[in-house]
Design a protein around this motif. Structure first.
Motif, short mmCIF file in Angstrom:
data_model
loop_
_atom_site.label_atom_id
_atom_site.label_comp_id
_atom_site.label_asym_id
_atom_site.label_seq_id
_atom_site.Cartn_x
_atom_site.Cartn_y
_atom_site.Cartn_z
N GLN A 31 0.84 -1.21 0.00
CA GLN A 31 0.00 0.00 0.00
C GLN A 31 0.87 1.26 0.00
O GLN A 31 0.56 2.23 -0.68
CB GLN A 31 -0.95 0.00 1.20
N GLU A 32 1.95 1.23 0.74
CA GLU A 32 2.89 2.36 0.73
C GLU A 32 3.50 2.54 -0.66
O GLU A 32 3.66 3.67 -1.13
CB GLU A 32 4.00 2.16 1.77
N TYR A 33 3.83 1.45 -1.29
CA TYR A 33 4.33 1.50 -2.67
C TYR A 33 3.30 2.16 -3.58
O TYR A 33 3.63 3.06 -4.36
CB TYR A 33 4.67 0.08 -3.14
N LEU A 34 2.05 1.73 -3.49
CA LEU A 34 0.99 2.30 -4.32
C LEU A 34 0.79 3.78 -4.03
O LEU A 34 0.60 4.59 -4.95
CB LEU A 34 -0.32 1.54 -4.13
N ASN A 35 0.83 4.15 -2.75
CA ASN A 35 0.63 5.55 -2.37
C ASN A 35 1.74 6.46 -2.91
O ASN A 35 1.52 7.65 -3.10
CB ASN A 35 0.55 5.69 -0.85
N SER A 36 2.90 5.90 -3.17
CA SER A 36 4.02 6.71 -3.67
C SER A 36 3.76 7.22 -5.09
O SER A 36 4.44 8.13 -5.55
CB SER A 36 5.32 5.91 -3.63
N PHE A 37 2.78 6.66 -5.78
CA PHE A 37 2.47 7.09 -7.14
C PHE A 37 1.41 8.19 -7.19
O PHE A 37 1.17 8.77 -8.23
CB PHE A 37 2.02 5.89 -8.00
N GLY A 38 0.78 8.46 -6.07
CA GLY A 38 -0.23 9.50 -6.04
C GLY A 38 -1.55 9.04 -6.64
O GLY A 38 -1.68 7.97 -7.20
N GLU A 39 -2.53 9.91 -6.51
CA GLU A 39 -3.87 9.59 -6.98
C GLU A 39 -3.93 9.64 -8.51
O GLU A 39 -3.33 10.48 -9.14
CB GLU A 39 -4.87 10.60 -6.40
N ASN A 40 -4.67 8.71 -9.08
CA ASN A 40 -4.87 8.61 -10.53
C ASN A 40 -3.59 8.37 -11.31
O ASN A 40 -3.50 8.71 -12.49
CB ASN A 40 -5.61 9.83 -11.07
N LYS A 41 -2.58 7.81 -10.67
CA LYS A 41 -1.35 7.41 -11.36
C LYS A 41 -1.23 5.90 -11.28
O LYS A 41 -1.46 5.31 -10.23
CB LYS A 41 -0.11 8.05 -10.72
N LEU A 42 -0.85 5.30 -12.37
CA LEU A 42 -0.73 3.85 -12.43
C LEU A 42 0.65 3.41 -11.93
O LEU A 42 1.66 4.00 -12.29
CB LEU A 42 -0.93 3.38 -13.87
N ASP A 43 0.68 2.41 -11.08
CA ASP A 43 1.95 1.92 -10.54
C ASP A 43 2.74 1.17 -11.60
O ASP A 43 2.21 0.72 -12.60
CB ASP A 43 1.69 1.03 -9.32
N ARG A 44 4.02 1.03 -11.37
CA ARG A 44 4.93 0.42 -12.34
C ARG A 44 4.68 -1.08 -12.55
O ARG A 44 4.87 -1.58 -13.65
CB ARG A 44 6.38 0.64 -11.91
N ILE A 45 4.25 -1.76 -11.52
CA ILE A 45 3.98 -3.20 -11.67
C ILE A 45 2.81 -3.42 -12.61
O ILE A 45 2.87 -4.27 -13.50
CB ILE A 45 3.73 -3.87 -10.29
N THR A 46 1.74 -2.65 -12.45
CA THR A 46 0.58 -2.78 -13.33
C THR A 46 0.95 -2.39 -14.76
O THR A 46 0.48 -3.01 -15.72
CB THR A 46 -0.59 -1.94 -12.80
N GLN A 47 1.80 -1.38 -14.91
CA GLN A 47 2.28 -1.01 -16.25
C GLN A 47 3.04 -2.17 -16.88
O GLN A 47 2.87 -2.46 -18.06
CB GLN A 47 3.18 0.23 -16.17
N LEU A 48 3.89 -2.81 -16.08
CA LEU A 48 4.66 -3.96 -16.58
C LEU A 48 3.74 -5.11 -16.97
O LEU A 48 3.94 -5.75 -18.01
CB LEU A 48 5.67 -4.40 -15.53
N VAL A 49 2.72 -5.37 -16.17
CA VAL A 49 1.74 -6.41 -16.50
C VAL A 49 1.07 -6.08 -17.82
O VAL A 49 0.89 -6.95 -18.69
CB VAL A 49 0.70 -6.58 -15.37
N GLY A 50 0.72 -4.82 -18.02
CA GLY A 50 0.10 -4.39 -19.27
C GLY A 50 1.02 -4.62 -20.47
O GLY A 50 0.60 -5.15 -21.51
N GLN A 51 2.29 -4.25 -20.33
CA GLN A 51 3.25 -4.44 -21.42
C GLN A 51 3.49 -5.93 -21.71
O GLN A 51 3.55 -6.33 -22.87
CB GLN A 51 4.58 -3.74 -21.10
N ASN A 52 3.61 -6.71 -20.65
CA ASN A 52 3.81 -8.16 -20.84
C ASN A 52 2.58 -8.81 -21.47
O ASN A 52 2.72 -9.71 -22.31
CB ASN A 52 4.14 -8.84 -19.52
#
Length: 183
Positions: free
Chosen positions: A30-51
């Motif tokens: 949750q802390e990791y997710l909060n570091s991206f701010g509101e309405n920003k997609l986290d890097r793991i989800t971006q990687l899942v999308g690219q893969n």
């Protein structure tokens, strides 16, 4: 009361370890997710999308993904048709956290435990990417079955894999398995 505590000590230890690990990992995530701010997609989800796009392009070179700029999700396109979206909950991290908490609670030798956690987490991640790609193909071809595929079939698949990994762990590698095989 002390008699029951002694009798159920292994079970209580398992529960305490499981929930403490689960809560700690969930807090860190949750802390990791909060570091991206509101309405920003986290890097793991971006990687899942690219893969997922890479897997889909094995079958259709026109498969693409597009990150939404207003809300945190990725649009998946197959044959130029918008078929699905990937949100943070689709990246399988919560499933991996559940998997890890169980393995830690039933831990065995440190090296074996860490290797199994790593291998199992990678397997869950890879299978999740394929799950999303296959889900997109099915939703493209059978749009009326979307609820069944997304709500029943594929959660059953991913949690079924986790359950099988747990069974393998408990029967082959955990402390419990080593005690029973020596007898």
């Amino acid at each position: 009361m002390k008699k029951y505590f002694i009798l159920y000590k292994p079970f209580l230890f398992f529960l305490a370890t499981f929930f403490l690990t689960y809560i700690a990992l969930t807090f860190l995530y949750q802390e990791y997710l909060n570091s991206f701010g509101e309405n920003k997609l986290d890097r793991i989800t971006q990687l899942v999308g690219q893969n997922t796009k890479q897997v889909m392009q094995l079958f259709d070179k026109s498969a693409t993904v597009e990150e939404n700029t207003l809300e945190p999700y990725i649009k998946l396109f197959y044959s130029q048709k918008y078929v699905a979206r990937i949100i943070e909950g689709c990246n399988a991290i919560s499933v991996i956290i559940l998997f890890v908490a169980f393995i830690v609670a039933f831990s065995g030798k440190l090296k074996t435990t860490l290797l199994f956690i790593f291998a199992g987490s990678v397997l869950i991640y890879v299978l999740n990417v394929f799950r999303i790609a296959i889900l997109c193909f099915l939703m493209f071809n059978y749009p009326n079955q979307k609820q069944f595929f997304h709500g029943v079939l594929f959660p059953l698949f991913i949690y079924g894999v986790v359950f099988i990994l747990w069974l393998i762990w408990v029967n082959k590698f955990s402390r419990y398995a080593s005690k029973t095989t020596k007898e």
